[in-house]
Design a protein around this motif. Structure first.
Motif, PDB file in Angstrom:
ATOM      1  N   ASP A  89      20.386  70.327  40.584  1.00  0.00           N
ATOM      2  CA  ASP A  89      20.374  69.331  41.656  1.00  0.00           C
ATOM      3  C   ASP A  89      21.385  69.697  42.732  1.00  0.00           C
ATOM      4  O   ASP A  89      21.089  69.656  43.923  1.00  0.00           O
ATOM      5  CB  ASP A  89      20.692  67.943  41.089  1.00  0.00           C
ATOM      6  CG  ASP A  89      19.568  67.400  40.231  1.00  0.00           C
ATOM      7  OD1 ASP A  89      18.412  67.797  40.449  1.00  0.00           O
ATOM      8  OD2 ASP A  89      19.839  66.574  39.346  1.00  0.00           O
ATOM      9  N   SER A  90      22.606  70.052  42.315  1.00  0.00           N
ATOM     10  CA  SER A  90      23.641  70.416  43.275  1.00  0.00           C
ATOM     11  C   SER A  90      23.246  71.660  44.059  1.00  0.00           C
ATOM     12  O   SER A  90      23.463  71.738  45.277  1.00  0.00           O
ATOM     13  CB  SER A  90      24.974  70.662  42.549  1.00  0.00           C
ATOM     14  OG  SER A  90      25.460  69.469  41.957  1.00  0.00           O
ATOM     15  N   MET A  93      20.608  70.632  46.639  1.00  0.00           N
ATOM     16  CA  MET A  93      21.196  69.874  47.741  1.00  0.00           C
ATOM     17  C   MET A  93      21.917  70.802  48.710  1.00  0.00           C
ATOM     18  O   MET A  93      21.800  70.667  49.938  1.00  0.00           O
ATOM     19  CB  MET A  93      22.165  68.826  47.191  1.00  0.00           C
ATOM     20  CG  MET A  93      21.502  67.680  46.453  1.00  0.00           C
ATOM     21  SD  MET A  93      22.732  66.537  45.769  1.00  0.00           S
ATOM     22  CE  MET A  93      21.654  65.364  44.922  1.00  0.00           C
ATOM     23  N   GLU A 208      30.608  61.186  47.684  1.00  0.00           N
ATOM     24  CA  GLU A 208      29.661  60.222  47.113  1.00  0.00           C
ATOM     25  C   GLU A 208      28.603  59.816  48.135  1.00  0.00           C
ATOM     26  O   GLU A 208      27.415  59.682  47.804  1.00  0.00           O
ATOM     27  CB  GLU A 208      30.396  58.981  46.608  1.00  0.00           C
ATOM     28  CG  GLU A 208      31.320  59.219  45.418  1.00  0.00           C
ATOM     29  CD  GLU A 208      32.607  59.906  45.796  1.00  0.00           C
ATOM     30  OE1 GLU A 208      32.921  59.974  47.021  1.00  0.00           O
ATOM     31  OE2 GLU A 208      33.306  60.403  44.898  1.00  0.00           O
ATOM     32  N   LEU A 211      26.163  62.807  48.660  1.00  0.00           N
ATOM     33  CA  LEU A 211      25.230  62.944  47.539  1.00  0.00           C
ATOM     34  C   LEU A 211      24.164  61.853  47.564  1.00  0.00           C
ATOM     35  O   LEU A 211      23.003  62.093  47.213  1.00  0.00           O
ATOM     36  CB  LEU A 211      26.001  62.895  46.214  1.00  0.00           C
ATOM     37  CG  LEU A 211      26.952  64.062  45.942  1.00  0.00           C
ATOM     38  CD1 LEU A 211      27.679  63.853  44.622  1.00  0.00           C
ATOM     39  CD2 LEU A 211      26.209  65.386  45.934  1.00  0.00           C
ATOM     40  N   GLU A 212      24.558  60.672  48.006  1.00  0.00           N
ATOM     41  CA  GLU A 212      23.590  59.576  48.096  1.00  0.00           C
ATOM     42  C   GLU A 212      22.526  59.885  49.156  1.00  0.00           C
ATOM     43  O   GLU A 212      21.338  59.611  48.954  1.00  0.00           O
ATOM     44  CB  GLU A 212      24.308  58.272  48.432  1.00  0.00           C
ATOM     45  CG  GLU A 212      23.402  57.060  48.444  1.00  0.00           C
ATOM     46  CD  GLU A 212      24.149  55.752  48.687  1.00  0.00           C
ATOM     47  OE1 GLU A 212      23.479  54.723  48.884  1.00  0.00           O
ATOM     48  OE2 GLU A 212      25.393  55.772  48.680  1.00  0.00           O
ATOM     49  N   GLU A 213      22.947  60.463  50.272  1.00  0.00           N
ATOM     50  CA  GLU A 213      22.006  60.829  51.326  1.00  0.00           C
ATOM     51  C   GLU A 213      21.050  61.930  50.869  1.00  0.00           C
ATOM     52  O   GLU A 213      19.896  61.981  51.299  1.00  0.00           O
ATOM     53  CB  GLU A 213      22.773  61.303  52.562  1.00  0.00           C
ATOM     54  CG  GLU A 213      23.540  60.206  53.287  1.00  0.00           C
ATOM     55  CD  GLU A 213      24.303  60.733  54.481  1.00  0.00           C
ATOM     56  OE1 GLU A 213      24.167  61.949  54.776  1.00  0.00           O
ATOM     57  OE2 GLU A 213      25.036  59.962  55.127  1.00  0.00           O
ATOM     58  N   GLU A 215      20.063  62.414  47.765  1.00  0.00           N
ATOM     59  CA  GLU A 215      19.451  62.023  46.494  1.00  0.00           C
ATOM     60  C   GLU A 215      17.975  62.431  46.420  1.00  0.00           C
ATOM     61  O   GLU A 215      17.485  62.862  45.369  1.00  0.00           O
ATOM     62  CB  GLU A 215      19.589  60.507  46.310  1.00  0.00           C
ATOM     63  CG  GLU A 215      19.013  59.978  44.999  1.00  0.00           C
ATOM     64  CD  GLU A 215      19.929  60.181  43.821  1.00  0.00           C
ATOM     65  OE1 GLU A 215      19.454  60.059  42.680  1.00  0.00           O
ATOM     66  OE2 GLU A 215      21.123  60.471  44.035  1.00  0.00           O
ATOM     67  N   LYS A 216      17.272  62.299  47.516  1.00  0.00           N
ATOM     68  CA  LYS A 216      15.835  62.583  47.511  1.00  0.00           C
ATOM     69  C   LYS A 216      15.513  64.058  47.297  1.00  0.00           C
ATOM     70  O   LYS A 216      14.357  64.427  47.046  1.00  0.00           O
ATOM     71  CB  LYS A 216      15.201  62.110  48.819  1.00  0.00           C
ATOM     72  CG  LYS A 216      15.766  62.781  50.065  1.00  0.00           C
ATOM     73  CD  LYS A 216      15.162  62.182  51.324  1.00  0.00           C
ATOM     74  CE  LYS A 216      15.773  62.779  52.591  1.00  0.00           C
ATOM     75  NZ  LYS A 216      15.204  62.176  53.809  1.00  0.00           N
ATOM     76  N   LYS A 218      16.968  65.879  44.920  1.00  0.00           N
ATOM     77  CA  LYS A 218      17.222  66.261  43.537  1.00  0.00           C
ATOM     78  C   LYS A 218      15.945  66.810  42.913  1.00  0.00           C
ATOM     79  O   LYS A 218      14.857  66.288  43.148  1.00  0.00           O
ATOM     80  CB  LYS A 218      17.722  65.060  42.730  1.00  0.00           C
ATOM     81  CG  LYS A 218      19.118  64.586  43.093  1.00  0.00           C
ATOM     82  CD  LYS A 218      19.548  63.395  42.245  1.00  0.00           C
ATOM     83  CE  LYS A 218      19.715  63.769  40.796  1.00  0.00           C
ATOM     84  NZ  LYS A 218      20.252  62.646  39.983  1.00  0.00           N
ATOM     85  N   THR A 220      15.854  67.085  39.647  1.00  0.00           N
ATOM     86  CA  THR A 220      15.949  66.468  38.340  1.00  0.00           C
ATOM     87  C   THR A 220      16.481  67.452  37.311  1.00  0.00           C
ATOM     88  O   THR A 220      16.059  68.590  37.237  1.00  0.00           O
ATOM     89  CB  THR A 220      14.591  65.916  37.859  1.00  0.00           C
ATOM     90  OG1 THR A 220      14.031  65.102  38.888  1.00  0.00           O
ATOM     91  CG2 THR A 220      14.782  65.064  36.633  1.00  0.00           C
TER      92      THR A 220
END
Length: 262
Positions: A89-90, A93, A208, A211-213, A215-216, A218, A220
């Protein structure tokens, strides 16, 4: 944007099935980043993640863990922090962020790493989301350049005619010493891409929030993909068993059925 060696992607990762590896089988696949959840799920299925350890009994257990066996990387700084079990995921992103940068901002991203302690991929994600906090002067490679640029900037702010009258003075300025004094007052350093410096941090964006921005984007984690695939396989296995039982029951004669009931 083009990366090193004219590549059109920032990096690729070889993802392997850890369970298969422990059994002596090298099963994996190269994946270019950025990618998507659906693409990653397809990769996991093809390398056996979420597949039953015992094909004859899907309820026995599943291959659940992946590992990163190799990187094909064209991003400065990434290989200093990425490893065998780095979050997919990281990585995705970060790849999404890099794809959105133009060439000057990418150079700023690389140069700013000289001012920031990056020890993880998330730290690089944090940096990429705060590039507005840094300045990069591509033409400034040393103290002399910094001093000369400072004087040139002053000329732009004042009457050029007034400066031109004192043109003979420019040959007597010690630009290197001036640059050293300016550099000592700034939070910056010289890099291959120019002079990078930190700016006002009042507009700093916390990790934080970044990462929230993102999120889509990811893809998984392995365990969640495994759960999805395993659930599909378990459902299929149960359906197959129920169908098998129904078929056997239908093939019994009435007498056999009555004897079975007794």
């Amino acid at each position: 944007m083009k990366y090193k060696f004219d590549k059109d992607y920032p990096f690729a990762v070889w993802i392997g099935n850890l369970g298969k590896y422990n059994e002596g089988d090298l099963v994996g696949e190269w994946v270019k980043f950025p990618t998507t959840y659906q693409e990653m799920r397809g990769v996991m299925e093809r390398i056996g993640i979420g597949q039953p350890v015992d094909p004859d009994d899907p309820l026995f257990g599943y291959y659940e863990e992946h590992y990163i066996g190799d990187y094909d990387c064209y991003v400065d700084g990434l290989m200093d922090v990425a490893g065998e079990y780095t979050s997919l995921d990281s990585l995705n992103m970060l790849a999404v962020q890099l794809e959105s940068l133009n060439e000057p901002d990418y150079h700023k991203f690389v140069a700013a790493q000289s001012l920031v302690d990056c020890s993880s991929v998330d730290d690089l994600v944090h940096l990429a989301g705060n590039l507005h906090l840094y300045s990069l002067d591509p033409g400034v490679k040393n103290e002399y350049d910094l001093g000369y640029q400072h004087v040139a900037a002053l000329r732009e702010l004042r009457d050029n005619d007034e400066f031109d009258k004192c043109g003979y003075l420019w040959n007597h300025i010690n630009y290197k010493s001036l640059g050293e004094e300016i550099a000592s007052s700034l939070d910056g350093c010289f890099t291959n891409y120019g002079y990078v410096a930190s700016l006002d941090e009042r507009n700093h964006q916390p990790l934080e929030d970044i990462l929230e921005e993102l999120e889509k984007y990811k893809v998984t984690t392995s365990s969640e993909i495994t759960g999805d695939i395993a659930q599909d396989l378990t459902t299929s296995a149960k359906s197959a068993r129920e169908a098998s039982v129904a078929l056997k029951s239908a093939s019994l004669s009435p007498t056999q059925t009555q004897n079975k009931d007794r």
